[in-house]
Structures are given as structure tokens and as C-alpha cells.
Write a protein that holds these residues in place. Structure first.
Motif, mmCIF file in Angstrom:
data_model
loop_
_atom_site.group_PDB
_atom_site.id
_atom_site.type_symbol
_atom_site.label_atom_id
_atom_site.label_comp_id
_atom_site.label_asym_id
_atom_site.label_seq_id
_atom_site.Cartn_x
_atom_site.Cartn_y
_atom_site.Cartn_z
ATOM 1 N N PRO A 171 0.809 -1.226 0.000
ATOM 2 C CA PRO A 171 0.000 0.000 0.000
ATOM 3 C C PRO A 171 0.836 1.266 0.000
ATOM 4 O O PRO A 171 0.426 2.281 -0.562
ATOM 5 C CB PRO A 171 -0.840 -0.121 1.283
ATOM 6 C CG PRO A 171 -0.151 -1.114 2.130
ATOM 7 C CD PRO A 171 0.530 -2.062 1.188
ATOM 8 N N PHE A 172 2.042 1.216 0.611
ATOM 9 C CA PHE A 172 2.885 2.413 0.618
ATOM 10 C C PHE A 172 3.382 2.728 -0.790
ATOM 11 O O PHE A 172 3.477 3.904 -1.179
ATOM 12 C CB PHE A 172 4.064 2.204 1.570
ATOM 13 C CG PHE A 172 4.835 3.469 1.854
ATOM 14 C CD1 PHE A 172 4.185 4.690 1.974
ATOM 15 C CD2 PHE A 172 6.214 3.445 1.999
ATOM 16 C CE1 PHE A 172 4.884 5.862 2.241
ATOM 17 C CE2 PHE A 172 6.928 4.609 2.264
ATOM 18 C CZ PHE A 172 6.261 5.814 2.374
ATOM 19 N N ASN A 173 3.698 1.710 -1.564
ATOM 20 C CA ASN A 173 4.103 1.945 -2.950
ATOM 21 C C ASN A 173 2.971 2.569 -3.750
ATOM 22 O O ASN A 173 3.194 3.471 -4.569
ATOM 23 C CB ASN A 173 4.555 0.638 -3.591
ATOM 24 C CG ASN A 173 5.910 0.175 -3.085
ATOM 25 O OD1 ASN A 173 6.692 0.977 -2.582
ATOM 26 N ND2 ASN A 173 6.197 -1.106 -3.207
ATOM 27 N N ALA A 174 1.741 2.079 -3.528
ATOM 28 C CA ALA A 174 0.586 2.656 -4.223
ATOM 29 C C ALA A 174 0.367 4.102 -3.783
ATOM 30 O O ALA A 174 0.049 4.980 -4.596
ATOM 31 C CB ALA A 174 -0.653 1.815 -3.936
ATOM 32 N N PHE A 175 0.541 4.353 -2.489
ATOM 33 C CA PHE A 175 0.389 5.707 -1.934
ATOM 34 C C PHE A 175 1.391 6.662 -2.573
ATOM 35 O O PHE A 175 1.047 7.759 -3.000
ATOM 36 C CB PHE A 175 0.591 5.637 -0.417
ATOM 37 C CG PHE A 175 0.418 6.920 0.318
ATOM 38 C CD1 PHE A 175 -0.802 7.263 0.875
ATOM 39 C CD2 PHE A 175 1.484 7.810 0.479
ATOM 40 C CE1 PHE A 175 -0.967 8.455 1.574
ATOM 41 C CE2 PHE A 175 1.337 8.990 1.166
ATOM 42 C CZ PHE A 175 0.105 9.316 1.713
ATOM 43 N N LYS A 176 2.655 6.241 -2.654
ATOM 44 C CA LYS A 176 3.705 7.093 -3.221
ATOM 45 C C LYS A 176 3.460 7.360 -4.705
ATOM 46 O O LYS A 176 3.621 8.503 -5.175
ATOM 47 C CB LYS A 176 5.074 6.437 -3.018
ATOM 48 C CG LYS A 176 5.524 6.395 -1.581
ATOM 49 C CD LYS A 176 6.980 5.923 -1.471
ATOM 50 C CE LYS A 176 7.119 4.488 -1.877
ATOM 51 N NZ LYS A 176 8.502 3.995 -1.684
ATOM 52 N N ALA A 177 3.077 6.316 -5.433
ATOM 53 C CA ALA A 177 2.855 6.480 -6.869
ATOM 54 C C ALA A 177 1.715 7.461 -7.127
ATOM 55 O O ALA A 177 1.793 8.293 -8.043
ATOM 56 C CB ALA A 177 2.556 5.128 -7.506
ATOM 57 N N TRP A 178 0.665 7.383 -6.332
ATOM 58 C CA TRP A 178 -0.477 8.280 -6.537
ATOM 59 C C TRP A 178 -0.106 9.706 -6.158
ATOM 60 O O TRP A 178 -0.437 10.655 -6.872
ATOM 61 C CB TRP A 178 -1.662 7.802 -5.689
ATOM 62 C CG TRP A 178 -2.950 8.496 -6.011
ATOM 63 C CD1 TRP A 178 -3.896 8.101 -6.912
ATOM 64 C CD2 TRP A 178 -3.443 9.715 -5.422
ATOM 65 N NE1 TRP A 178 -4.934 8.992 -6.923
ATOM 66 C CE2 TRP A 178 -4.687 9.991 -6.021
ATOM 67 C CE3 TRP A 178 -2.948 10.575 -4.462
ATOM 68 C CZ2 TRP A 178 -5.434 11.110 -5.668
ATOM 69 C CZ3 TRP A 178 -3.685 11.687 -4.118
ATOM 70 C CH2 TRP A 178 -4.919 11.947 -4.721
ATOM 71 N N PHE A 179 0.611 9.877 -5.058
ATOM 72 C CA PHE A 179 0.943 11.222 -4.586
ATOM 73 C C PHE A 179 1.915 11.926 -5.532
ATOM 74 O O PHE A 179 1.840 13.154 -5.706
ATOM 75 C CB PHE A 179 1.547 11.141 -3.185
ATOM 76 C CG PHE A 179 1.883 12.477 -2.585
ATOM 77 C CD1 PHE A 179 0.902 13.268 -2.008
ATOM 78 C CD2 PHE A 179 3.184 12.965 -2.613
ATOM 79 C CE1 PHE A 179 1.197 14.504 -1.469
ATOM 80 C CE2 PHE A 179 3.497 14.201 -2.077
ATOM 81 C CZ PHE A 179 2.498 14.972 -1.503
ATOM 82 N N ARG A 180 2.811 11.181 -6.132
ATOM 83 C CA ARG A 180 3.857 11.782 -6.964
ATOM 84 C C ARG A 180 3.469 11.907 -8.437
ATOM 85 O O ARG A 180 4.323 12.134 -9.275
ATOM 86 C CB ARG A 180 5.138 10.957 -6.829
ATOM 87 C CG ARG A 180 5.815 11.150 -5.481
ATOM 88 C CD ARG A 180 6.944 10.181 -5.267
ATOM 89 N NE ARG A 180 7.676 10.503 -4.032
ATOM 90 C CZ ARG A 180 8.487 9.675 -3.403
ATOM 91 N NH1 ARG A 180 8.694 8.462 -3.890
ATOM 92 N NH2 ARG A 180 9.110 10.041 -2.296
#
Length: 294
Positions: A143-152
Motif C-alpha cells: 500500500p505504501f508503494n501505491a500511496f507514493k505512486a499516486w501522490f507523486r
């Protein structure tokens, strides 16, 4: 000043959210595993240090006032001053009375006591809250990878100070349980995730987003665990039943016991002591079977 390209079609789309914090909030709220926030580890420590230093200063000042009253009681030739200082040191009522009657020294001491009481409460509450924050776990990898990809994504979700949210990825925490999936669940996500994933209806600007049904994965892993456990037990008993030489039997016990321990490690979240206990029990069952059918 940079020119911002506004997507008029997206702005008029009723399925889209207001860009910025509103959109970001809906994204985080779309799945519990995305509840990821900054820990502010350094800033939290600095705040506690400031509170601590302020309390230390008040403690020093209060001790200085105590020493002054102690000196008056021990050396003053003025019996009235000496008696007032001793009563204020021994009686809360006298301390209040002297402060209300205009004794500036005792009034200052009383104000300092009230200030310490208020600041001590703030300090202790901050300590307890910070301890609770430190007990929160880091985000789980997927989920952290998904969070980072969406935020960036481009354009940036947040501007100003909000743009620095992920400047220190080690300073992030997640709310709720962040238990790492067992190895079999992780393997299923990697190998069969495409078939298990569920696509949810989300704003077009988010891009394609997929969610993995945890319950479905847990059910499949549970069924695999049952089948493997039964196969290892039944297979071991059948092998030991048909094999007669004792040396081969003992070798089979070692092989099946190793397979059982490996399956527990792979398929469950069992702790090391639990793996040891279950493996010992499994080996004991096989040894008893050998002794009975020898």
C-alpha cells in the motif's frame, strides 16, 4: 509565475473531486491500508525537549525560592518575617493567604506552582501521546508503494508545504493493523494477483486502481494449509506403515518433520516458539506410530 493548465473537462466532471486536499482525502479514505501519515519524529522530539527545558527552568527557580525561605527561617532576626516564611512553607492555606495579602515573594511562588502544574500536565500528556505515536507501525510495502505512486503523479497533488510530505519516507506511519502477509499470501499476490484483483469505480484522474480482497486470499491460503497439513500427516503415516527398515523410517520422520516445519513457516504467521512446539508434537506423533507398529 508558472501557468497552471486547467483540465476543464475534469473540473466539470461530477465524478471528480476538488483537486488538492479534498481529492487526497478521498483517495486515503478509499482503503484502510492507505491511512498513511507523517510521524514528525524529529519535530515531536524537539517539542518534548522544549517542554522539558521549560520545566527544568521552573524547577530551578522554585528551588531558589525554597532556598531563600530556608535562609530566612534559619538566619533572620525578624521573628515576623521568619514566622511567615515558615508558615508559608508548611501550610498551603498560609501560602495562599500571604499571596492574597500582597506578599510578592509568596505570590510569585504561588504563580510558579500553578504554572508548573499546568505545564507538567501538558508535558506528561505529550509524553504519553508521543509514546502512542511511536508504537504505530510503518506502512506495509504494497500500500505504501501505491500511496507514493499516486501522490507523486503530475501535476503535484499538494502544493506549498504539503508537497514535502514524502521528502522523508522513513518518517511515515500507518494507522490500523499493518501485519505483513504470510509468505504464501505474498506469493499469491505476486503470481495470482491479476486474477484476484477487483477494480473499483474511481475518478478518471486517479488512473486504474485495483484492490485485492483480503478475505478471498485468506480463504485460499487456509484451504491450502488444511490440504498440506493433512497430506503431510497422512503421507507420513502411510510411508511409515509400508516401510519396515528402522533406519529408513527414522529418515522419513526427519524428512516429513522438516517439511511440516517449512509449511508452518510458509503458510502461517506462527512465531518461532510456536513452530518449534508444533513440529515437536508432529514428530512425537510419528515416533509413537513407529513404536506402536514396530
Amino acid at each position: 509565475m508558472a501557468t497552471i493548465q486547467v483540465d476543464t473537462e475534469a473540473a466539470l466532471d461530477e465524478t471528480e473531486y476538488l483537486p488538492g486536499f479534498a481529492d487526497f482525502g478521498h483517495f486515503i479514505g478509499s482503503d484502510d491500508s492507505l491511512s498513511i501519515y507523517k510521524k514528525f519524529g524529529t519535530l515531536g522530539a524537539r517539542n518534548l525537549l522544549y517542554l522539558q527545558a521549560e520545566l527544568q527552568l521552573l524547577e530551578i527557580q522554585l528551588n531558589e525560592l525554597d532556598e531563600e525561605d530556608k535562609r530566612i527561617i534559619a538566619t533572620s532576626s525578624n521573628d515576623l518575617e521568619k514566622g511567615m516564611a515558615e508558615r508559608a512553607a508548611r501550610s498551603w492555606e498560609d501560602l495562599n493567604e500571604q499571596a492574597n495579602e500582597g506578599n510578592e515573594k509568596q505570590a510569585g511562588k504561588l504563580r510558579m506552582i500553578y504554572r508548573i502544574r499546568k505545564l507538567m500536565k501538558e508535558y506528561e500528556e505529550a509524553l504519553l501521546r508521543r509514546n502512542q505515536v511511536l508504537e504505530l507501525e510503518k506502512p506495509e510495502k504494497s500500500p505504501f508503494n501505491a500511496f507514493k505512486a499516486w501522490f507523486r503523479r503530475s501535476p503535484p497533488v499538494l502544493w506549498g508545504s504539503g508537497f514535502r510530505l514524502l521528502h522523508d519516507e522513513e518518517d511515515m506511519i500507518a494507522l490500523g493493523s499493518q501485519d505483513e502477509p504470510d509468505r504464501m499470501s505474498a506469493l499469491m499476490h505476486r503470481c495470482l494477483g491479476y486474477r484476484l484483483r477487483v477494480e473499483r469505480e474511481t475518478p478518471k484522474s486517479w488512473g486504474p486502481m485495483y484492490y485485492y480482497p483480503v478475505e478471498r486470499v485468506a480463504l485460499i491460503v487456509a484451504l491450502i494449509s488444511i490440504i498440506v497439513s493433512a497430506a503431510l500427516l497422512v503421507g507420513a503415516i502411510m510411508a511409515l506403515y509400508f516401510v519396515k527398515p528402522m533406519g529408513i523410517r527414522l529418515g522419513l520422520v526427519g524428512v516429513f518433520t522438516t517439511l511440516f516445519a517449512a509449511s508452518m513457516t510458509l503458510l502461517t504467521h506462527a512465531r518461532r516458539i510456536e513452530v518449534y512446539g508444533a513440529t515437536a508434537a508432529y514428530a512425537a506423533v510419528l515416533v509413537v506410530f513407529i513404536s506402536v507398529n514396530n
